[in-house]
Scaffold this active site. Structure first.
Site, mmCIF file in Angstrom:
data_model
loop_
_atom_site.group_PDB
_atom_site.id
_atom_site.type_symbol
_atom_site.label_atom_id
_atom_site.label_comp_id
_atom_site.label_asym_id
_atom_site.label_seq_id
_atom_site.Cartn_x
_atom_site.Cartn_y
_atom_site.Cartn_z
ATOM 1 N N ASP A 81 -36.714 154.649 86.544
ATOM 2 C CA ASP A 81 -36.299 154.654 85.057
ATOM 3 C C ASP A 81 -35.643 156.035 84.486
ATOM 4 O O ASP A 81 -34.825 156.029 83.912
ATOM 5 C CB ASP A 81 -37.214 153.972 84.182
ATOM 6 C CG ASP A 81 -38.826 154.648 84.612
ATOM 7 O OD1 ASP A 81 -38.809 155.455 85.340
ATOM 8 O OD2 ASP A 81 -39.613 154.049 84.072
ATOM 9 N N ASP A 140 -41.029 154.249 89.042
ATOM 10 C CA ASP A 140 -41.336 154.698 87.875
ATOM 11 C C ASP A 140 -41.265 156.353 87.801
ATOM 12 O O ASP A 140 -42.253 156.917 88.490
ATOM 13 C CB ASP A 140 -42.603 154.076 87.260
ATOM 14 C CG ASP A 140 -42.795 154.198 85.723
ATOM 15 O OD1 ASP A 140 -42.514 155.096 85.300
ATOM 16 O OD2 ASP A 140 -43.234 153.398 85.297
ATOM 17 N N CYS A 199 -39.485 156.397 79.878
ATOM 18 C CA CYS A 199 -39.386 155.026 80.571
ATOM 19 C C CYS A 199 -39.075 153.717 79.521
ATOM 20 O O CYS A 199 -38.146 153.128 80.103
ATOM 21 C CB CYS A 199 -41.129 154.676 80.697
ATOM 22 S SG CYS A 199 -41.992 155.649 81.765
#
Ligand SMILES: *[C@@H]1O[C@H](CO)[C@@H](O)[C@H](O)[C@H]1NC(C)=O
Ligand SMILES: *[C@@H]1O[C@H](CO)[C@@H](O)[C@H](O)[C@H]1NC(C)=O
Ligand SMILES: *[C@@H]1O[C@H](CO)[C@@H](O)[C@H](O)[C@H]1NC(C)=O
Ligand SMILES: *[C@@H]1O[C@H](CO)[C@@H](O)[C@H](O)[C@H]1NC(C)=O
Ligand SMILES: *[C@@H]1O[C@H](CO)[C@@H](O)[C@H](O)[C@H]1NC(C)=O
Ligand SMILES: *[C@@H]1O[C@H](CO)[C@@H](O)[C@H](O)[C@H]1NC(C)=O
Ligand SMILES: *[C@@H]1O[C@H](CO)[C@@H](O)[C@H](O)[C@H]1NC(C)=O
Length: 636
Positions: A336, A47, A83
């Site tokens: 992401d 992430d 994200c």
């Protein structure tokens, strides 16, 4: 037609060769899959992981098991550096303007918007199940999938799932998980990524136990190295960015001591003396030492937080190996969106269209994939759903805005000739800052950007919702420090090169880059005539703007083949072809321009100017002549 096919073909061929470099020990290839056996897929997604601040160098297991044993896609991009929109594009195979999930929270984004847009009936895990796969997912699926809405409805398509839920998704030591259809459970005091690892091994056991009847897809999405986020209270009944405190990621106890001397790479664009970008960025204050020290600490904690994830890679690989299925399994590693700390004077965060935020890791290992290979074919997150479906042997969908990524080295070499050279990057809303200092959030952070990479050119072109423009020539200016689009002319479409430092970058260089083999007989010849300089930039910008005009509302094939919309005859396939002087008038005076009438926080199409580009050839009045219209380009 002045555009010459042979030179075009040669360019493509050399692009294919140029487009692929091998590691010294490259050339080895994993055994192809036994015919008839469908592969398993493990998809690991971190992430907010950067590629440009070297985070991959601190992950030895990733290097050993994936980078050295697979192929690295060095020009992989997300199409929205935030994200939730990025994840929705990834799992649906659609550009953000076609998902309209453009933010992390309602009303414009988050899990509720994913649901209301109907994607819970149309996204990858469902298609994989239809193709006969068992599907498992552990970790963060989308933002705003919360303890109070996870069940209304439940995310569809998973044989087994254990989701991280808001408002505790990003609390490294107080996560909440929600398994299958059970109620959420708090893991207070346990390290989130270690919990993700344990749960992943559990589902992997389930998947392996059923392997003889079904292949499996296993998605693993821990929050590392995202910052730690603690939500205290709702704002107007919702969790929003304003209800949260962000702080550096929290390392696991066993990794707290690592990397004490490591700092953010001090590249040319780190906290620069003279930022030269659009107005709001060039007004960011230079960071003082206190601020830099804090940000370096933030960076070290990112690297530390990646260690449990790196250990998990080892854990997953060894389990696949022990089960004897490693050679029947594709393993993808990506994130992401990217991240910046200090570049262009930014505080820690993402969302920009600069390389740090959009050019992200993608490494793939599996049957038939070359080992230790690095390729620079251009790929994006919207290509991943088609890629995964193709591996699963399923039909691709006509509403995909991307195309399957070539994975085998022979396919990569061939693809060098036909892969797109463009990336359409979109953003709506505000930009958030995740550090301690300068929590200034810019409100009008809505833009449309085009990143384009050919053999002899590499540009970033951005149009902001206040109609400021940016153009960077990454061949000459890899750190995107010099906006070539003159600020003072930003409202008109007349260009002069922006004043540049030192004279190291001239328009003749630009011409040389794009037409390296022209020798004086074409209109693009370089000379000393000062009027040649502005016109060259003007030629380029006009083409980039028209391409962006097509991309900003493209659907399906228009997104992967936008030049076909502008040139339905198919003879213009890249920026190089389009720069033929025959098209000067067409691009410079007959096309509409990308512009906004208002800054919005979401995709409000009425505020985004005209839609649709003209197709070549057109007459003096701008009416298409010759062949019949064969594309719905005039869509107003
Ligand atoms: C952890 O989260 C729970 C809710 O799931 C909350 O009740 C508790 O106060 C939190 N603990 C800490 C230490 O923040
Ligand atoms: C809160 O969320 C709901 C949907 O869950 C949305 O309709 C509403 O506009 C949001 N309120 C604010 C202030 O963002
Ligand atoms: C450094 O900059 C931060 C952020 O602007 C500010 O809060 C702080 O007071 C400054 N510290 C010093 C020592 O100047
Ligand atoms: C360009 O300028 C240089 C000197 O600055 C001169 O030597 C050269 O002849 C000029 N070339 C042309 C085509 O005018
Ligand atoms: C140089 O520019 C002038 C206009 O300023 C133009 O009249 C002339 O033809 C140009 N010469 C060349 C060699 O391009
Ligand atoms: C942001 O956009 C709104 C709407 O277009 C405008 O009224 C406002 O002045 C803009 N603010 C800034 C700081 O540019
Ligand atoms: C996108 O969603 C927003 C908010 O729900 C809506 O107002 C807007 O019209 C949608 N845009 C398009 C192009 O459908």
């Amino acid at each position: 037609m002045a555009s010459s096919w042979p030179s075009c073909w040669l360019l493509a061929l050399s692009a294919a060769l140029w487009g692929t470099t091998w590691a010294a020990d490259g050339g080895q290839q994993q055994q192809p899959l036994t015919i008839g056996k469908r592969p398993n897929i493990v998809f690991i997604m971190s992430d907010d992981q950067d590629l440009h601040m070297d985070s991959l160098s601190y992950m030895p297991h990733l290097k050993k098991h994936l980078t050295d044993r697979g192929t690295t896609f060095s020009r992989h991009y997300c199409t929205n550096a935030l994200c939730c929109p990025s994840r929705v594009s990834l799992w649906t195979g659609r550009a953000a303007h076609n998902t309209n999930v453009t933010d992390v929270n309602p009303p414009y984004g988050g899990y509720p918007k994913f649901i209301s847009q109907g994607f819970n009936a149309a996204y990858l895990p469902l298609w994989l199940q239809e193709a006969g796969y068992n599907t498992y997912y552990i970790g963060k699926l989308f933002n705003a999938q919360r303890v109070d809405n996870y069940d209304s409805p439940h995310a569809a398509g998973w044989t087994g799932s254990d989701f991280l839920l808001d408002p505790h998704t990003y609390e490294y030591l107080n996560a909440t998980f929600q398994r299958n259809h059970d109620p959420p459970i708090s893991y207070e005091g346990q390290y989130s990524t270690d919990v993700v690892a344990d749960k992943s091994y559990g589902f992997l056991d389930d998947a392996l136990a059923d392997r003889d009847s079904k292949p499996f897809f296993l998605g693993i999405a821990p929050v590392a190295p995202h910052c730690n986020v603690r939500h205290h209270e709702k704002v107007n009944g919702n969790w929003t960015e304003n209800s949260a405190t962000m702080s550096p990621p929290v390392p696991a106890k066993r990794h707290e001591h690592l990397f004490n001397d490591i700092i953010v790479p001090r590249t040319e664009h780190f906290n620069p003396d003279e930022p030269n970008s659009v107005s709001w960025i060039s007004h960011l204050p230079k960071q003082n030492q206190t601020n830099i020290d804090f940000n370096d600490g933030f960076y070290r904690n990112r690297l530390r937080s990646l260690q449990p994830l790196d250990e998990m890679i080892e854990g997953v690989i060894s389990r696949l190996e022990d089960a004897g299925v490693l050679d029947q399994t594709y393993i993808f590693y990506t994130t992401d969106n990217g991240y910046h700390i200090g570049q262009h004077r930014f505080q820690p965060g993402k969302q920009s269209a600069f390389e740090e935020d959009i050019n992200i890791p993608l490494i793939v290992r599996g049957p038939g994939i070359a080992e230790g290979m690095v390729t620079d074919v251009v790929t994006t997150h919207t290509d991943l759903a088609p890629t995964l479906l193709k591996l699963a042997g399923a039909e691709l969908r006509s509403d995909f805005d991307g195309a399957a990524i070539p994975l085998a080295s022979s396919d990569i070499l061939e693809a060098g000739m036909v892969r797109p050279e463009h990336i359409n990057v979109e953003m709506w809303g505000i930009i958030m800052s995740e550090g301690k200092y300068g929590t200034v959030v810019y409100q009008n952070h809505t833009y449309k950007a085009l990143r384009i990479i050919g053999e002899h050119y590499s540009f970033l072109y951005t149009v902001w919702c206040n109609n400021e423009h940016e153009l960077y020539d990454l061949m000459m200016d890899p750190y995107e420090m010099k906006n070539l689009y003159a600020h003072e002319h930003s409202s008109a479409f007349e260009f002069r090169p922006a004043s540049r430092h030192g004279g190291e970058h001239t328009d003749e260089d630009l011409t040389e880059e794009i037409f390296p083999s022209t020798s004086g007989s074409t209109a693009h010849t370089t000379n000393n005539n000062t009027t040649a300089a502005p016109s060259t930039l003007k030629h380029i910008i006009s083409r980039l703007d028209s391409l962006l005009m097509v991309l900003k509302t493209c659907k399906g094939r228009e997104c992967t083949h936008p030049w076909e919309v502008l040139h339905p005859e198919g003879n213009v396939r890249d920026l190089h072809d389009a720069l033929d002087e025959e098209y000067d008038h067409f691009y410079e005076t007959q096309q509409r321009r990308v512009h906004f009438t208002k800054c919005e926080k979401g995709y409000i199409i009425e505020s985004e100017g005209e839609v649709g580009a003209k197709a070549w050839p057109v007459d003096e009045a701008g009416v298409r002549v010759g062949a019949a219209w064969n594309h719905p380009v005039e869509r107003q």
